[in-house]
Design a protein around this motif. Structure first.
Motif, PDB file in Angstrom:
ATOM      1  N   TYR A 192     -12.111   5.852 -70.782  1.00 26.19           N
ATOM      2  CA  TYR A 192     -13.410   5.850 -71.412  1.00 26.19           C
ATOM      3  C   TYR A 192     -14.193   4.604 -70.800  1.00 26.19           C
ATOM      4  CZ  TYR A 192     -16.768   5.255 -75.110  1.00 26.19           C
ATOM      5  OH  TYR A 192     -18.045   5.265 -75.870  1.00 26.19           O
ATOM      6  N   VAL A 193     -13.707   3.502 -70.800  1.00 27.62           N
ATOM      7  CA  VAL A 193     -14.353   2.037 -70.309  1.00 27.62           C
ATOM      8  C   VAL A 193     -14.865   2.427 -69.070  1.00 27.62           C
ATOM      9  CG1 VAL A 193     -14.180  -0.224 -69.960  1.00 27.62           C
ATOM     10  CG2 VAL A 193     -13.269   0.683 -71.829  1.00 27.62           C
ATOM     11  N   LEU A 194     -14.025   3.055 -68.257  1.00 29.23           N
ATOM     12  CA  LEU A 194     -14.064   2.899 -66.548  1.00 29.23           C
ATOM     13  C   LEU A 194     -15.527   3.910 -66.487  1.00 29.23           C
ATOM     14  CD1 LEU A 194     -13.425   2.212 -63.620  1.00 29.23           C
ATOM     15  CD2 LEU A 194     -12.058   4.326 -63.600  1.00 29.23           C
ATOM     16  N   ALA A 195     -15.377   5.083 -67.084  1.00 26.37           N
ATOM     17  CA  ALA A 195     -16.478   5.912 -67.006  1.00 26.37           C
ATOM     18  C   ALA A 195     -17.689   5.261 -67.596  1.00 26.37           C
ATOM     19  CB  ALA A 195     -16.005   7.143 -67.733  1.00 26.37           C
ATOM     20  N   VAL A 210     -15.055  -6.710 -66.467  1.00 27.23           N
ATOM     21  CA  VAL A 210     -14.024  -7.339 -66.561  1.00 27.23           C
ATOM     22  C   VAL A 210     -13.040  -7.074 -67.559  1.00 27.23           C
ATOM     23  CG1 VAL A 210     -13.512  -9.827 -67.134  1.00 27.23           C
ATOM     24  CG2 VAL A 210     -15.594  -9.371 -65.949  1.00 27.23           C
ATOM     25  N   VAL A 211     -11.855  -6.903 -67.329  1.00 29.75           N
ATOM     26  CA  VAL A 211     -10.605  -6.586 -67.980  1.00 29.75           C
ATOM     27  C   VAL A 211      -9.811  -7.524 -68.507  1.00 29.75           C
ATOM     28  CG1 VAL A 211      -8.886  -4.823 -68.407  1.00 29.75           C
ATOM     29  CG2 VAL A 211     -10.868  -3.982 -67.059  1.00 29.75           C
ATOM     30  N   ALA A 212      -9.349  -7.674 -69.611  1.00 32.00           N
ATOM     31  CA  ALA A 212      -8.114  -8.507 -69.966  1.00 32.00           C
ATOM     32  C   ALA A 212      -7.345  -7.820 -71.004  1.00 32.00           C
ATOM     33  CB  ALA A 212      -8.700  -9.869 -70.842  1.00 32.00           C
ATOM     34  N   SER A 213      -6.298  -7.066 -70.354  1.00 30.56           N
ATOM     35  CA  SER A 213      -5.276  -6.291 -70.939  1.00 30.56           C
ATOM     36  C   SER A 213      -4.128  -7.067 -71.267  1.00 30.56           C
ATOM     37  CB  SER A 213      -5.163  -4.840 -70.010  1.00 30.56           C
ATOM     38  OG  SER A 213      -4.354  -4.144 -70.821  1.00 30.56           O
ATOM     39  N   SER A 214      -3.553  -7.107 -72.544  1.00 30.20           N
ATOM     40  CA  SER A 214      -2.312  -7.727 -72.904  1.00 30.20           C
ATOM     41  C   SER A 214      -2.228  -9.050 -72.185  1.00 30.20           C
ATOM     42  CB  SER A 214      -1.084  -6.859 -72.638  1.00 30.20           C
ATOM     43  OG  SER A 214       0.009  -7.444 -73.108  1.00 30.20           O
ATOM     44  N   ALA A 266     -19.033 -14.968 -68.797  1.00 35.72           N
ATOM     45  CA  ALA A 266     -19.971 -15.755 -67.925  1.00 35.72           C
ATOM     46  C   ALA A 266     -20.124 -14.837 -66.653  1.00 35.72           C
ATOM     47  CB  ALA A 266     -19.469 -17.264 -67.600  1.00 35.72           C
ATOM     48  N   VAL A 267     -18.912 -14.027 -66.448  1.00 38.80           N
ATOM     49  CA  VAL A 267     -19.009 -13.383 -65.063  1.00 38.80           C
ATOM     50  C   VAL A 267     -19.031 -11.873 -65.549  1.00 38.80           C
ATOM     51  CG1 VAL A 267     -17.509 -15.178 -63.940  1.00 38.80           C
ATOM     52  CG2 VAL A 267     -16.344 -13.409 -65.031  1.00 38.80           C
ATOM     53  N   SER A 268     -19.421 -11.442 -66.695  1.00 41.65           N
ATOM     54  CA  SER A 268     -19.381 -10.074 -66.849  1.00 41.65           C
ATOM     55  C   SER A 268     -20.897  -9.532 -66.945  1.00 41.65           C
ATOM     56  CB  SER A 268     -18.783  -9.625 -68.405  1.00 41.65           C
ATOM     57  OG  SER A 268     -17.583  -9.853 -68.402  1.00 41.65           O
ATOM     58  N   ARG A 269     -21.008  -8.622 -65.850  1.00 42.61           N
ATOM     59  CA  ARG A 269     -22.577  -8.162 -65.597  1.00 42.61           C
ATOM     60  C   ARG A 269     -22.965  -6.828 -66.797  1.00 42.61           C
ATOM     61  NH1 ARG A 269     -21.763  -8.636 -59.794  1.00 42.61           N
ATOM     62  NH2 ARG A 269     -21.537  -6.245 -59.761  1.00 42.61           N
ATOM     63  N   SER A 270     -21.772  -6.097 -66.905  1.00 46.01           N
ATOM     64  CA  SER A 270     -22.115  -4.837 -67.736  1.00 46.01           C
ATOM     65  C   SER A 270     -21.283  -4.825 -69.004  1.00 46.01           C
ATOM     66  CB  SER A 270     -22.157  -3.645 -66.599  1.00 46.01           C
ATOM     67  OG  SER A 270     -22.985  -3.904 -65.576  1.00 46.01           O
ATOM     68  N   TYR A 271     -19.870  -4.820 -68.792  1.00 48.48           N
ATOM     69  CA  TYR A 271     -18.910  -4.564 -69.700  1.00 48.48           C
ATOM     70  C   TYR A 271     -17.739  -5.797 -69.765  1.00 48.48           C
ATOM     71  CZ  TYR A 271     -21.244  -0.346 -70.638  1.00 48.48           C
ATOM     72  OH  TYR A 271     -22.058   0.736 -70.920  1.00 48.48           O
TER      73      TYR A 271
END
Length: 555
Positions: free
Chosen positions: A372-375, A447-451, A468-473
């Motif tokens: 969902y997030v990627l889409a 930007v993803v931080a998974s576990s 600071a480095v997240s442009r969209s999500y």
């Protein structure tokens, strides 16, 4: 001498073939041999020292020579006066850091080696001062390549070898301070080279001063037998005989482990045996479903684990982050790499199939929520950039490409060094960073931080960097959350997954976490329920796994 040096030489000679005569340059008949893995697993500093019932390389060539100036032989620089184009195989292990003129010595190596010969050199990059009688140099792979080529050699292999962080629990035997160890090696030939393989050399039997370490050595031998049986099962038409071999090996493991003192059983048994069972479960013994005997064998292993007295997987730590605890090894350990690599091929296969990509609800929810997030991120885009903070070997990249194969993905992963090295090999198209400052030099669409966020003591500081480095999500998921209790710290022992390590992590209060996220430029887009409870004995509240998707305000 390192036990790893003996393994290195054995691997290289098996790979490229033995040429005679064989010589150990600067070696000893009965050297002091250090197997650091035994100290890491037992916690006993003296367990590392092992002895052999033979010379170090008698298992390869019982007639090999040892030349050492300490016993009256010429120095390496003087050997060409006696041995021109003479040796077929030579090893020089942890010697060249002690010599005054490295290039002169490498040129002497070249003169004494035959054409189509094999020379294996190992040395240290990070190691305490150890004069013998002097200690002059430390080498990188680039340094070894330069000296080798200047001397005229052809480089067959050159790379880092041992990598033991200071947090692993190895202490300098003199200062008793935590010790980091990194070694390097180079394998060389002279002129044209033709590989002549086909011989396997069983490693020599080693014995430690520590009885628990000796039990671990026995486990290691049986695990090797299991690996051989699994390999035979893949190719053999006689399934029953190989399954009998597996069952025999399982009984040997039980005999070895059940003789351990009770206080060591819980730490060693689960970590080592879970690794073996994981190897069996993920080894794809056959393309068809497992046979009845195979299922019985695996169930026997798992039942032994269930019956074994064990420390709990989760432990509440009321004093919060316990610093300088050498028994908490963290994430930068080989056992995590071994399991992740063992699962890599199977995960790639599952992504191409119609069946679920996971066999538990939590992992399945994790992947579907990420889809969902990627889409959302990829809407109306032909190309996106991703920073995967704590992304393992790059599994989210594989998932992303399976979901959106036509999308161009610039994938970046921040991980510990042991996983970065493997990730670069498995995904050469991706970028892996073991230095966090490098990955923060640019911004990303996702930007993803998974576990991963929960394993940082200063999680707020990490969040600020990710924002600071997240442009969209910004997607933070598989985060242990509590609703009533204040945030607290737990110790996790993931032995049942084959991870021979322990690590600290936060169970964050949901309100505290969201209040911190709302303080700045990010707003919550959606919250996900990922996994049900993590019961922790003695903790104020069970945790649950949640995911949170944020975006910059006003976008």
């Amino acid at each position: 001498m390192f036990w790893d040096d003996i393994k290195l030489v054995t691997e290289q000679v098996q790979k490229y073939g033995l040429r005679k005569p064989f010589v150990d340059l600067g070696g000893l008949e009965k050297p002091t041999i250090a197997d650091y893995d035994l100290t890491i697993k037992t916690g006993d500093q003296s367990a590392r020292y092992v002895g052999l019932r033979q010379r170090p390389f008698d298992h390869i060539d019982p007639s090999y020579l040892i030349l050492n100036p300490e016993k009256g032989d010429p120095a390496i620089e003087a050997l060409p006066q006696k041995y021109i184009n003479f040796f077929g195989t030579a090893v020089c292990l942890n010697v060249i850091e002690h010599i005054e003129n490295p290039l002169e010595v490498f040129r002497a190596f070249y003169e004494i080696m035959k054409p189509n010969s094999l020379l294996v050199i190992s040395t240290v990059f990070l190691f305490p001062y150890h004069p013998s009688p002097r200690d002059y140099w430390r080498y990188s792979p680039e340094g070894l390549r330069f000296l080798s080529k200047e001397a005229g050699f052809t480089v067959l292999e050159c790379d880092w070898r041992l990598s033991i962080p200071a947090s692993a629990g190895i202490l300098d035997i003199h200062t008793l301070k935590p010790q980091e160890i990194i070694s390097v090696f180079v394998t060389l030939t002279k002129g044209e080279f033709a590989t002549t393989t086909g011989v396997t050399y069983p490693l020599p039997q080693r014995e430690s001063r520590n009885e628990i370490a000796n039990r671990l050595i026995e486990i290691e031998k049986v695990a090797a037998k299991i690996s051989n049986c699994v390999e035979q099962t893949r190719t053999s038409l006689d399934s029953d005989s190989t399954i009998a071999g597996l069952q025999k090996s399982r009984r040997q493991i039980a005999d070895v482990l059940l003789n351990l003192p009770a206080e060591h059983l819980q730490n060693i048994y689960l970590a080592e045996l879970a690794k073996i069972s994981q190897k069996l479960v993920s080894s794809a013994i056959k393309e068809q479903p497992l046979t009845k005997n195979e299922i019985i064998f695996i169930e026997e292993i798992l039942e032994q684990q269930r019956q074994c007295y064990s420390l709990p997987e989760w432990e509440y730590i009321p004093q919060k982050w316990a610093k300088n605890n050498l028994k908490v090894k963290g994430w930068n350990v080989e056992s995590i790499l071994e399991i992740r690599k063992a699962n890599w091929s199977r995960f790639r296969e599952l992504l191409q199939m119609a069946q679920p990509v996971a066999n538990n609800y939590g992992t399945h929810n994790t992947y579907m929520a990420y889809a969902y997030v990627l889409a959302l991120t990829a809407q109306r885009k032909e190309r996106i950039s991703i920073l995967d903070w704590g992304g393992g070997l790059g599994e989210y990249y594989l998932l992303s490409k399976a979901l959106l194969p036509d999308l161009e993905i610039d994938y970046h992963c921040k991980e510990v060094s042991v996983l970065c090295e493997a990730g670069r090999e498995l995904l050469p198209e991706a970028k892996f960073y073991d230095d966090e400052s490098e990955c923060f030099q640019q911004s990303y669409d996702l930007v993803v931080a998974s576990s991963s966020l929960q394993y940082s003591e200063n999680w707020q500081g990490v969040v600020s960097q990710l924002e600071a480095v997240s442009r969209s999500y910004l997607y933070i998921t598989r985060l242990p959350i509590v609703h009533k209790a204040a945030s607290f710290v737990v110790l996790q022992r993931p032995y049942q997954y084959g991870y021979g390590t322990e690590y600290l992590g936060w169970f964050l209060n949901r309100g505290e976490f969201l209040n911190y996220m709302n303080r700045g430029k990010m707003e919550l887009v959606r919250e996900f329920i990922i996994a049900e409870g993590f019961p922790v004995p003695g903790a104020p509240e069970p945790g649950e796994g949640r995911g949170f998707l944020f975006r910059p305000r006003g976008t």
